[in-house]
Structures are given as C-alpha cells and as structure tokens.
Enzyme design. Structure first.
Site, PDB file in Angstrom:
ATOM      1  N   CYS A 114      -1.750 -24.039  20.747  1.00  0.00           N
ATOM      2  CA  CYS A 114      -1.918 -22.621  20.412  1.00  0.00           C
ATOM      3  C   CYS A 114      -3.214 -22.042  20.989  1.00  0.00           C
ATOM      4  O   CYS A 114      -3.432 -20.831  20.937  1.00  0.00           O
ATOM      5  CB  CYS A 114      -1.874 -22.428  18.904  1.00  0.00           C
ATOM      6  SG  CYS A 114      -0.364 -23.064  18.185  1.00  0.00           S
ATOM      7  N   HIS A 255      -4.783 -15.754  17.387  1.00  0.00           N
ATOM      8  CA  HIS A 255      -3.519 -16.486  17.431  1.00  0.00           C
ATOM      9  C   HIS A 255      -2.749 -16.171  16.150  1.00  0.00           C
ATOM     10  O   HIS A 255      -3.295 -16.261  15.042  1.00  0.00           O
ATOM     11  CB  HIS A 255      -3.811 -17.986  17.546  1.00  0.00           C
ATOM     12  CG  HIS A 255      -2.620 -18.829  17.261  1.00  0.00           C
ATOM     13  ND1 HIS A 255      -1.407 -18.622  17.874  1.00  0.00           N
ATOM     14  CD2 HIS A 255      -2.428 -19.875  16.403  1.00  0.00           C
ATOM     15  CE1 HIS A 255      -0.531 -19.498  17.411  1.00  0.00           C
ATOM     16  NE2 HIS A 255      -1.125 -20.265  16.521  1.00  0.00           N
ATOM     17  N   ASN A 285       4.858 -17.715  14.479  1.00  0.00           N
ATOM     18  CA  ASN A 285       3.840 -18.360  15.315  1.00  0.00           C
ATOM     19  C   ASN A 285       4.492 -18.809  16.616  1.00  0.00           C
ATOM     20  O   ASN A 285       5.283 -19.753  16.622  1.00  0.00           O
ATOM     21  CB  ASN A 285       3.268 -19.547  14.538  1.00  0.00           C
ATOM     22  CG  ASN A 285       2.272 -20.373  15.328  1.00  0.00           C
ATOM     23  OD1 ASN A 285       2.168 -20.261  16.546  1.00  0.00           O
ATOM     24  ND2 ASN A 285       1.547 -21.222  14.631  1.00  0.00           N
TER      25      ASN A 285
HETATM   26  O1  UT7 Z   1      -0.485 -22.780  15.308  1.00  0.00           O
HETATM   27  C1  UT7 Z   1      -1.007 -23.847  14.603  1.00  0.00           C
HETATM   28  C2  UT7 Z   1      -1.715 -23.400  13.485  1.00  0.00           C
HETATM   29  N1  UT7 Z   1      -1.032 -23.682  12.246  1.00  0.00           N
HETATM   30  C3  UT7 Z   1      -1.460 -23.042  11.185  1.00  0.00           C
HETATM   31  O2  UT7 Z   1      -2.311 -22.228  11.291  1.00  0.00           O
HETATM   32  C4  UT7 Z   1      -0.877 -23.388   9.824  1.00  0.00           C
HETATM   33  C5  UT7 Z   1      -1.950 -23.318   8.795  1.00  0.00           C
HETATM   34  N2  UT7 Z   1      -1.440 -23.516   7.458  1.00  0.00           N
HETATM   35  C6  UT7 Z   1      -0.757 -22.565   6.795  1.00  0.00           C
HETATM   36  O3  UT7 Z   1      -0.533 -21.486   7.320  1.00  0.00           O
HETATM   37  C7  UT7 Z   1      -0.338 -22.863   5.398  1.00  0.00           C
HETATM   38  O4  UT7 Z   1      -0.942 -24.058   4.969  1.00  0.00           O
HETATM   39  C8  UT7 Z   1       1.204 -22.985   5.238  1.00  0.00           C
HETATM   40  C9  UT7 Z   1       1.849 -21.611   5.411  1.00  0.00           C
HETATM   41  C10 UT7 Z   1       1.758 -23.958   6.246  1.00  0.00           C
HETATM   42  C11 UT7 Z   1       1.551 -23.481   3.823  1.00  0.00           C
HETATM   43  O5  UT7 Z   1       1.001 -22.611   2.853  1.00  0.00           O
HETATM   44  P1  UT7 Z   1       0.185 -23.189   1.625  1.00  0.00           P
HETATM   45  O6  UT7 Z   1      -0.192 -22.051   0.794  1.00  0.00           O
HETATM   46  O7  UT7 Z   1      -0.921 -24.049   2.172  1.00  0.00           O
HETATM   47  O8  UT7 Z   1       1.280 -24.025   0.878  1.00  0.00           O
HETATM   48  P2  UT7 Z   1       1.230 -25.583   0.500  1.00  0.00           P
HETATM   49  O9  UT7 Z   1       1.417 -26.433   1.684  1.00  0.00           O
HETATM   50  O10 UT7 Z   1       0.057 -25.806  -0.392  1.00  0.00           O
HETATM   51  O11 UT7 Z   1       2.530 -25.694  -0.395  1.00  0.00           O
HETATM   52  C12 UT7 Z   1       2.626 -25.057  -1.681  1.00  0.00           C
HETATM   53  C13 UT7 Z   1       3.999 -25.327  -2.249  1.00  0.00           C
HETATM   54  C14 UT7 Z   1       4.386 -26.797  -2.198  1.00  0.00           C
HETATM   55  O12 UT7 Z   1       5.125 -27.077  -3.383  1.00  0.00           O
HETATM   56  P3  UT7 Z   1       4.434 -27.881  -4.581  1.00  0.00           P
HETATM   57  O13 UT7 Z   1       4.016 -29.185  -3.991  1.00  0.00           O
HETATM   58  O14 UT7 Z   1       3.283 -27.018  -5.023  1.00  0.00           O
HETATM   59  O15 UT7 Z   1       5.539 -27.972  -5.581  1.00  0.00           O
HETATM   60  C15 UT7 Z   1       5.311 -26.891  -1.038  1.00  0.00           C
HETATM   61  O16 UT7 Z   1       6.264 -27.925  -1.141  1.00  0.00           O
HETATM   62  O17 UT7 Z   1       4.984 -24.635  -1.488  1.00  0.00           O
HETATM   63  C16 UT7 Z   1       6.005 -25.551  -1.092  1.00  0.00           C
HETATM   64  N3  UT7 Z   1       6.540 -25.107   0.182  1.00  0.00           N
HETATM   65  C17 UT7 Z   1       7.545 -24.215   0.277  1.00  0.00           C
HETATM   66  N4  UT7 Z   1       8.275 -23.585  -0.651  1.00  0.00           N
HETATM   67  C18 UT7 Z   1       9.212 -22.737  -0.225  1.00  0.00           C
HETATM   68  C19 UT7 Z   1       6.133 -25.450   1.412  1.00  0.00           C
HETATM   69  N5  UT7 Z   1       6.864 -24.799   2.338  1.00  0.00           N
HETATM   70  C20 UT7 Z   1       7.752 -24.034   1.659  1.00  0.00           C
HETATM   71  C21 UT7 Z   1       8.743 -23.137   2.038  1.00  0.00           C
HETATM   72  N6  UT7 Z   1       9.446 -22.507   1.077  1.00  0.00           N
HETATM   73  N7  UT7 Z   1       9.026 -22.868   3.316  1.00  0.00           N
END
Ligand code: UT7
Length: 330
Positions: A114, A255, A285
């Site tokens: 990216c 990005h 993204n």
């Molecule tokens: O280009 C490369 C750069 N990449 C990035 O910049 C990504 C950076 N990271 C992020 O943008 C965020 O970390 C994410 C959008 C990927 C995830 O958001 P988050 O607020 O960090 O969520 P999390 O990983 O802490 O997950 C929270 C909850 C989890 O459930 P539990 O364990 O709390 O029960 C996940 O299993 O959300 C759940 N979850 C989802 N639920 C519904 C994860 N993905 C999904 C989903 N739909 N798609």
C-alpha cells in the site's frame, strides 16, 4: 545531463465495473453493513471480474493520465507499475507499455504494497532530478480480490480493486517539495501475502519448492496502531524537509485503509476534515491504487487545483510507510 525539477502534470484512474456492497458481503461472511461502516467507513468495493485484468484497468488509468498531461505514449521514457498483484510475476509494466504503444519507455514493476505509489513517486522523481528522463508514467494498481480469503470476515470486507496513474515531467522548478520513506521488516508478519511451497524432489539432494501464494492474513489491530503512530511522524518529517507548515497543506491524501485511521491521523496533525480526501466508502482499500485513484477523482471534481499543496502518505505491508509533499500541476 542537467539536474531538473519534477512536476506531476496529469492523473487518471479506472476501477472494475462490478460493485459489491456491504449487503452482498453479508451473504458471503457473518458481517453487517452496520459493522463494516462503523469500523471502516467502507460501503462498497469494486471487484475485477471476467476479462478485467490488472493491465487492462492500469492501461485505462494510464490513458487518462497521459491525456490530462497532454503527452502521447511516444513521449514516455519510463513506466513504473507499483503493484503487489501483477498479471505476470515477471512484471506487468511491459504489458501496459505494449497496450499503450509506449515504444521507447523502459518498464519495471515495484512492490511496496500500500506504500507502492509513494515509493514509486520518489523513485520516478530521482530519474527526473538527475536529468536522465523527461516523462515518466507512474501507475498504482492492485487486484487484491485475487488473494483475499473470502471466508475471513476480518480481511475480506476491507479490500477492493482499482488503478490510478500520474505523469511526472521534468520542470524548471521542483514541485516535489519533500519526502520521507521508511520500512520495518521486523513487523512483516502483521500483513502477509506469503508464498508457500511443498517440497518436490527432483534428484537426491535437490528438493525444490513448488507452491503458490496464500491468501492475505492481517493483524488488524497491530496495523491500525502502526498507522496511527508512524504516519503522522513520517508526514511531519516530510513537511520538515519541504520547509512547509501543516497550515500550508491544502489536502491530506492518505492511503485509503479505514476512515477511522484517516480521521485519527488528521486529528493528530491538526488538519481540518474538509482538507481530508476520502473515497474509501465507494472503493474500500485498493492498496497501491488508493492514493492515485483518490487524487484523480479529486482533480477531476475540481477540488484539487493547480498549485495546491498535497501531503500524501502510504502505509502497509512490509511494513512500509512514507510521505510525499508536492504541489499539483505544472
Ligand atoms: O492497507 C493495509 C493497511 N491495513 C489497515 O490499515 C487495517 C488496519 N486495521 C483496521 O482497519 C481495523 O483493525 C479493522 C477494520 C481491520 C478491524 O477493526 P477493529 O475495530 O480493530 O476490530 P477487531 O479486530 O478488534 O474486532 C472486533 C470484533 C471481533 O469480535 P470479538 O472478538 O470482539 O467478538 C471480531 O471478530 O469484530 C469482529 N469482526 C467482525 N464482525 C463483523 C471482525 N471483522 C468483522 C466483520 N464483521 N467483518
């Protein structure tokens, strides 16, 4: 050869036709429009289908950039394709050269995930600054849908496909005002599209590897933390090198990874919301494409105007990150 300045004089972009919205996503994995929008800001993403390939969308984006720059493919000295998803692992820039008919252009691919567009911008600028080349086409394009795990809701909702391109030209004054690039391989595990091989015995003592790339894996929280810490730092450094203050920035062009990341970085840098370019609601993204795609849309909408100062920053797998401060146009 005389040293020269660099101007970025044209942009173009292209995205696949098919659009998958969050409703459609929730038919694939256990997710919801509410979760995706509130956690990322993404509403839909384009996916390459049928005959759409990396080189076809990149070529359309390139034609747009050449037309805006007012030059022809014959004028190009170099084509750099920033991508992690070439049609051909030997490189796809030459395929784009052929489709454009840019007969005299040297071509190569550059991979920095990216951050690829920013790394490519700085690379291209060096060829111009040293006086070697006059006209360079820089493309950022990715079809990450090829490598997404469509059963992994933590990653599949994030990515989309697209292409963006710019033309850099030798100029009397240097409009690339400052930049800073960084890499940290110790955090490489955070975001991977890794090759995995099975051993294949050719002869006694010759066990070669034969395999393929594995779907994208990401530690989202680690990457999130990394972006919030490193991106403001690298933008600050690039601004320092450019001798520009934050208030002088007309546009923050990050990005397009996550709206929460865009908002938090803008807040840390004290840049008001109306200066932050965002199109990830429509495209998600798009990796190396996200910066030139958002740039091109803002230019064509008449938002970004000639002489505007843009602070652009890419970040992602590697881990890699970087920023470039430039004035748009001739
Ligand atoms: O280009 C490369 C750069 N990449 C990035 O910049 C990504 C950076 N990271 C992020 O943008 C965020 O970390 C994410 C959008 C990927 C995830 O958001 P988050 O607020 O960090 O969520 P999390 O990983 O802490 O997950 C929270 C909850 C989890 O459930 P539990 O364990 O709390 O029960 C996940 O299993 O959300 C759940 N979850 C989802 N639920 C519904 C994860 N993905 C999904 C989903 N739909 N798609």
């Amino acid at each position: 050869m005389q040293n020269s300045g660099v101007a970025i004089i044209g942009s173009g972009s292209a995205t696949p036709v098919a659009s998958l919205d969050n409703q459609g996503m929730s038919q694939l994995v256990e997710t919801s429009d509410e979760w995706i929008v509130s956690r990322t800001g993404i509403r839909e993403r384009r996916l390459a289908t049928g005959s759409e390939s990396l080189s076809t969308i990149a070529t359309i984006a390139s034609r747009g950039a050449l037309a805006m720059a007012g030059i022809t493919p014959d004028d190009l000295d170099l084509i750099i394709l920033a991508t992690s998803t070439p049609d051909d692992l030997f490189g796809s820039a030459s395929e784009i050269q052929a489709q454009l008919g840019a007969v005299k252009a040297v071509t190569f691919d550059l991979t920095a995930a990216c951050s690829g567009f920013i790394f490519g911008l700085v690379t291209a600028a060096q060829y111009i600054r040293t006086g070697l080349y006059q006209n360079i086409l820089l493309i950022g394009a990715d079809i990450l849908s090829r490598w997404v795990d469509w059963e992994d809701r933590r990653t599949c909702v994030l990515f989309g496909d697209g292409a963006g391109a710019v033309v850099l030209q030798a100029a009397a004054s240097d409009r690339l005002l400052g930049f800073e690039l960084r890499s940290d391989g110790t955090q490489n595990q955070c975001l991977k599209l890794a090759y995995k091989a099975q051993s294949q015995r050719l002869l006694e003592g010759f066990d070669v590897g034969k395999g393929t790339y594995q779907p994208i894996t990401m530690n989202g929280q680690e990457v999130y933390r990394f972006a919030l810490q490193r991106v403001p730092e690298v933008i600050d450094k690039a601004l320092f090198r450019a001798n520009i203050s934050v208030d002088q920035i007309d546009w923050l062009l990050l990005h397009q990874a996550n709206q929460r990341i865009l908002d938090a970085i803008a807040q840390r840098l004290n840049i008001p919301e109306h200066k932050v370019i965002s199109n990830l609601a429509q495209y998600g993204n798009t990796s190396a494409a996200s910066i030139p795609l958002a740039l091109d849309e803002a230019v064509r909408q008449g938002r970004i105007q000639s002489d505007d100062i843009i602070a652009a920053s890419g970040f992602g797998a590697g881990l890699t990150w970087g920023a470039a401060i430039f004035r748009w146009g001739r």
